[in-house]
Scaffold this motif. Structure first.
Motif, mmCIF file in Angstrom:
data_model
loop_
_atom_site.group_PDB
_atom_site.id
_atom_site.type_symbol
_atom_site.label_atom_id
_atom_site.label_comp_id
_atom_site.label_asym_id
_atom_site.label_seq_id
_atom_site.Cartn_x
_atom_site.Cartn_y
_atom_site.Cartn_z
ATOM 1 N N ASP A 123 -7.622 5.195 -6.155
ATOM 2 C CA ASP A 123 -6.491 4.627 -6.883
ATOM 3 C C ASP A 123 -6.943 3.236 -7.316
ATOM 4 O OD1 ASP A 123 -4.142 2.933 -7.141
ATOM 5 O OD2 ASP A 123 -2.968 4.321 -5.895
ATOM 6 N N SER A 126 -4.378 0.624 -12.062
ATOM 7 C CA SER A 126 -2.940 0.734 -11.821
ATOM 8 C C SER A 126 -2.088 -0.454 -12.284
ATOM 9 C CB SER A 126 -2.696 0.969 -10.316
ATOM 10 O OG SER A 126 -3.478 2.022 -9.854
ATOM 11 N N PRO A 127 -2.154 -0.797 -13.569
ATOM 12 C CA PRO A 127 -1.332 -1.912 -14.050
ATOM 13 C C PRO A 127 0.134 -1.515 -14.167
ATOM 14 C CG PRO A 127 -2.496 -0.895 -15.882
ATOM 15 C CD PRO A 127 -2.965 -0.188 -14.636
ATOM 16 N N ASN A 128 0.971 -2.509 -14.403
ATOM 17 C CA ASN A 128 2.395 -2.246 -14.547
ATOM 18 C C ASN A 128 2.754 -2.153 -16.030
ATOM 19 O OD1 ASN A 128 2.686 -2.381 -11.745
ATOM 20 N ND2 ASN A 128 2.809 -4.615 -11.844
ATOM 21 N N HIS A 137 -6.342 -8.298 -13.391
ATOM 22 C CA HIS A 137 -6.547 -6.859 -13.213
ATOM 23 C C HIS A 137 -8.009 -6.455 -13.344
ATOM 24 C CE1 HIS A 137 -2.199 -6.601 -14.426
ATOM 25 N NE2 HIS A 137 -2.240 -5.928 -13.305
ATOM 26 N N HIS A 163 -2.438 4.674 -10.841
ATOM 27 C CA HIS A 163 -1.081 4.710 -10.278
ATOM 28 C C HIS A 163 -0.219 3.692 -11.032
ATOM 29 C CE1 HIS A 163 1.635 5.578 -6.865
ATOM 30 N NE2 HIS A 163 1.913 4.290 -6.816
ATOM 31 N N GLY A 165 2.398 1.337 -12.659
ATOM 32 C CA GLY A 165 3.696 0.818 -12.227
ATOM 33 C C GLY A 165 4.703 1.104 -13.326
ATOM 34 N N TYR A 312 8.786 0.128 -3.684
ATOM 35 C CA TYR A 312 7.362 0.349 -3.925
ATOM 36 C C TYR A 312 6.730 1.157 -2.791
ATOM 37 C CZ TYR A 312 2.480 -1.340 -4.791
ATOM 38 O OH TYR A 312 1.136 -1.464 -5.019
ATOM 39 N N ASP A 316 4.955 4.872 -2.406
ATOM 40 C CA ASP A 316 3.597 5.013 -1.882
ATOM 41 C C ASP A 316 3.519 6.001 -0.718
ATOM 42 O OD1 ASP A 316 1.333 4.001 -3.126
ATOM 43 O OD2 ASP A 316 1.890 1.920 -2.701
ATOM 44 N N TYR A 334 -7.812 2.939 -2.038
ATOM 45 C CA TYR A 334 -6.886 2.149 -2.854
ATOM 46 C C TYR A 334 -7.556 0.815 -3.149
ATOM 47 C CZ TYR A 334 -3.220 5.254 -0.903
ATOM 48 O OH TYR A 334 -2.448 6.322 -0.521
ATOM 49 N N VAL A 336 -6.951 -2.483 -4.378
ATOM 50 C CA VAL A 336 -5.809 -3.350 -4.683
ATOM 51 C C VAL A 336 -6.025 -4.734 -4.037
ATOM 52 C CG1 VAL A 336 -3.282 -3.551 -4.606
ATOM 53 C CG2 VAL A 336 -4.325 -1.281 -4.594
ATOM 54 N N GLN A 340 -1.791 -7.532 -1.179
ATOM 55 C CA GLN A 340 -1.041 -6.374 -0.686
ATOM 56 C C GLN A 340 -1.567 -5.857 0.653
ATOM 57 O OE1 GLN A 340 0.032 -3.446 -3.647
ATOM 58 N NE2 GLN A 340 0.067 -4.971 -5.270
ATOM 59 N N HIS A 343 1.287 -4.606 2.791
ATOM 60 C CA HIS A 343 1.828 -3.362 2.239
ATOM 61 C C HIS A 343 1.007 -2.152 2.690
ATOM 62 C CE1 HIS A 343 3.378 -0.460 -0.700
ATOM 63 N NE2 HIS A 343 2.125 -0.196 -1.004
ATOM 64 N N PHE A 344 -0.316 -2.264 2.562
ATOM 65 C CA PHE A 344 -1.139 -1.103 2.907
ATOM 66 C C PHE A 344 -1.242 -0.899 4.413
ATOM 67 C CE2 PHE A 344 -2.259 -1.497 -1.547
ATOM 68 C CZ PHE A 344 -2.127 -0.171 -1.933
HETATM 69 N N1 ARG Z 1 0.927 -1.568 -9.836
HETATM 70 C C1 ARG Z 1 0.513 -2.295 -8.665
HETATM 71 C C2 ARG Z 1 0.264 -3.762 -9.046
HETATM 72 O O1 ARG Z 1 -0.036 -4.055 -10.166
HETATM 73 C C3 ARG Z 1 -0.725 -1.742 -8.028
HETATM 74 C C4 ARG Z 1 -0.608 -0.333 -7.519
HETATM 75 C C5 ARG Z 1 -1.675 0.002 -6.533
HETATM 76 N N2 ARG Z 1 -1.611 1.336 -6.033
HETATM 77 C C6 ARG Z 1 -0.729 1.776 -5.125
HETATM 78 N N3 ARG Z 1 -0.779 3.046 -4.789
HETATM 79 N N4 ARG Z 1 0.146 1.003 -4.580
HETATM 80 O O2 ARG Z 1 0.337 -4.592 -8.156
#
Ligand code: ARG
Length: 576
Positions: A123, A126-128, A137, A163, A165, A312, A316, A334, A336, A340, A343-344
């Motif tokens: 993964d 994964s931009p928003n 990014h 992934h 956002g 979020y 996940d 992942y 990232v 985060q 989070h993970f």
């Molecule tokens: N969209 C998220 C961001 O820009 C990152 C996602 C990463 N992947 C995940 N499975 N949480 O911070």
């Protein structure tokens, strides 16, 4: 290529057996060292640990082992220095092996098979949606792609997942803003910038008129419930944003196997929530539902908000379960940012608490932040530094540098693109991923530093040497047949040969540590080794055999650099 560590541990194990040492508690392979000084041999084996077992002085043991290994044809020389057995690899066997692989199997001499039959999901990027694809990014995008390439090279079936956002209450806000102040043409012309401005405007207006927030909530609910109008707008925002992201992916030549973003999991969340509930993991807390992680020294993870909407991490959790079911991964990666980390850590702990032993196969590949030197990056588009602009600037500046240097090139635009973009990727990967770093144009595009352009330039230099040489001699160098390559056993040639050999080990280490910088560093060393060889030796001489032998090393080096760069997602132009 021959794995000398394996050969050496076999040989030493045999000797130890002869000496009647029980090898149960010693792992010979782990004890083998690579001396930092070549004069002490190619490999060394310290004997301190054996002293107790054998009730002998370590020096004496080393001497005995050295004596016994003498007869093995893997080694040219084995001697002991104090408690160490120092081993010198038989040079000709080594030369033959490296050339056979790096010249004859040039395109895939670094390929491995350890991953056959195993799936890895990765993964990354994964931009928003409707948010800028900015300089921040770049790291997940290029580190993720390099890790994908590295694992694919080792034979794994690697599934690249973007992934996106593309879910959450912000889409309610955006739809409201678009309806109130939006304009179709503006969105189509400059989707991200325009959508972003709506979003900002929404926040400004909502401060004055809290009504707007309610409206946004309702709109998001409509979206969740699949109301046609809202879904269409959302889909359109997503498509337009993706078009813009794809411009960057095209420039970087990065692809994905799946664009299943957060929204993809909206219909999979109820089942995940039920499972959490059934397994007794959910707790009520101030109208929200949480998983309490105090026992593990972590803040509680909020799973549903007071209005019942998901977060979020909820998405996940559903994602992790889905990926295991869909792909039956060996590892789930992942890529990232370190922001985060919590989070993970929470996510993987929750999966573990749900009773899934494969939680241990989930890996958060984190990385530090990029900051910018003052004034180095300006952008037409305002305060945010867009990745697309960075890449364009890299290409433009590279073109200027190439023109200035006066190196003639036929496809100057193509070369400028490969070098400029390669420079940005290389710079990104060359930094230990955990560390924060400062993006500095002067360092990125320096043709003499430890940079992408330097390595590419060295590769082009090797290519031009081959082009200048006599065709028949090149043929001989390429075929290796009847070639006396013994002169490569000395000095800068032999040093370079060793560097080419070690590329495979560097790739393996990069994979194990999820650290592409191991490869960038090693390719720089190969390039430096080549330039030393190039400066010290007359490569094209009157002696046909000598020239062919040296050219075979040039070809091996060129292939090593090209292969190494390819694993990072960087091109190796033949001329520049
Ligand atoms: N969209 C998220 C961001 O820009 C990152 C996602 C990463 N992947 C995940 N499975 N949480 O911070």
């Amino acid at each position: 290529m021959i794995d000398y560590k394996v050969q050496i541990s076999e040989a030493i194990n045999n000797v130890l057996m002869e000496m009647e040492v029980s090898t149960e508690n010693i792992n010979v392979a782990d004890m083998i060292e690579r001396p930092s000084d070549d004069k002490l041999g190619d490999y060394a084996f310290p004997c301190f640990k054996l002293a107790k077992e054998l009730r002998k002085a370590p020096q004496q043991i080393a001497a005995e082992i050295a004596e016994k290994l003498q007869s093995s044809d893997v080694f040219e020389k084995v001697e002991n220095v104090n408690a160490y057995v120092n081993m010198y690899i038989a040079k000709q066997g080594f030369i033959d092996d490296v050339l056979k692989n790096a010249v004859l199997h040039g395109d895939d001499f670094t390929k491995g098979t350890e991953g056959e039959g195993k799936v890895i999901t990765i993964d990354f990027s994964s931009p928003n949606i409707a948010k800028p694809f900015h300089i921040g990014h770049i790291r997940t995008t290029v580190i993720g792609n390099a890790i994908y390439l590295i694992y694919k090279n080792l034979g794994y079936n690697v599934v690249r997942i973007n992934h996106l956002g593309d879910y959450g209450t912000q889409f309610g806000k955006m739809i409201v803003a678009y309806r109130k102040w939006g304009n179709k043409e503006d969105v189509e012309r400059e989707p991200i910038k325009t959508l972003l401005s709506y979003y900002t405007k929404f926040h400004e207006e909502a401060e004055k008129d809290p009504q707007l927030d309610d409206e946004a909530r309702k709109t998001f609910l409509n979206l969740e419930n699949g109301e046609k109008e809202e879904v269409e707008l959302w889909q359109w925002f997503r498509d337009e944003s993706l078009k813009e992201f794809n411009k960057v992916y095209d420039m970087l030549e990065i692809d994905f196997d799946s664009y299943a973003g957060e929204s993809f999991y909206s219909d999979k969340m109820p089942a995940a929530l039920k499972e959490l509930e059934d397994k007794g993991l959910l707790k009520d807390s101030q109208n929200t539902k949480i998983v309490d992680l105090e026992e593990y020294n972590m803040a509680p993870a909020v799973i549903t908000k007071s209005d019942g909407s998901s977060l979020y991490i909820t998405r996940d959790i559903a994602t992790a379960l889905y990926r295991k079911k869909e792909y039956n991964f060996h590892k789930s990666l992942y890529v990232v940012a370190s922001q985060q980390d919590l989070h993970f850590a929470q996510l993987f702990k929750i999966v573990e608490l749900m009773g899934y032993e494969w939680a241990k196969d989930c890996v958060h590949i984190q990385f530090g932040m990029v900051s910018l030197t003052e004034g180095t990056l300006s952008t037409r588009k305002g305060r945010v530094v867009f990745l697309e602009d960075v890449l364009n600037k890299a290409v433009e500046s590279t073109k200027e540098i190439i023109l200035e240097k006066g190196v003639v090139s036929e496809n100057i635009d193509q070369v400028a693109k490969e070098v400029g973009i390669g420079a940005v990727i290389f710079n990104e990967l060359a930094h230990n991923r955990i560390k924060d770093y400062v993006f500095d144009w002067d360092k990125v595009l320096n043709f003499d530093g430890e940079t992408g352009p330097y390595v590419q330039y060295t590769h082009a230099r090797a290519c031009s040497l081959i082009n200048r040489a006599d065709e028949n001699i090149v043929k001989k160098a390429n075929g290796l047949e009847g070639l006396d390559t013994s002169i490569l056993g000395e000095g800068s040639a032999y040093d370079l040969l060793k560097l080419v050999y070690n590329l495979e080990g560097a790739i393996k280490e990069a994979a194990d540590r999820y650290e592409p910088s191991v490869i960038t560093r090693h390719i720089v060393k190969i390039a430096q080794g080549f330039n030393r060889f190039y400066n010290e030796e007359r490569i094209l001489s009157e002696d046909a055999n000598e020239t062919a032998a040296k050219l075979s090393l040039v070809i091996a080096t060129k292939n090593a650099i090209r292969n190494g760069l390819a694993l990072l997602g960087i091109k190796a132009p033949e001329r520049m």
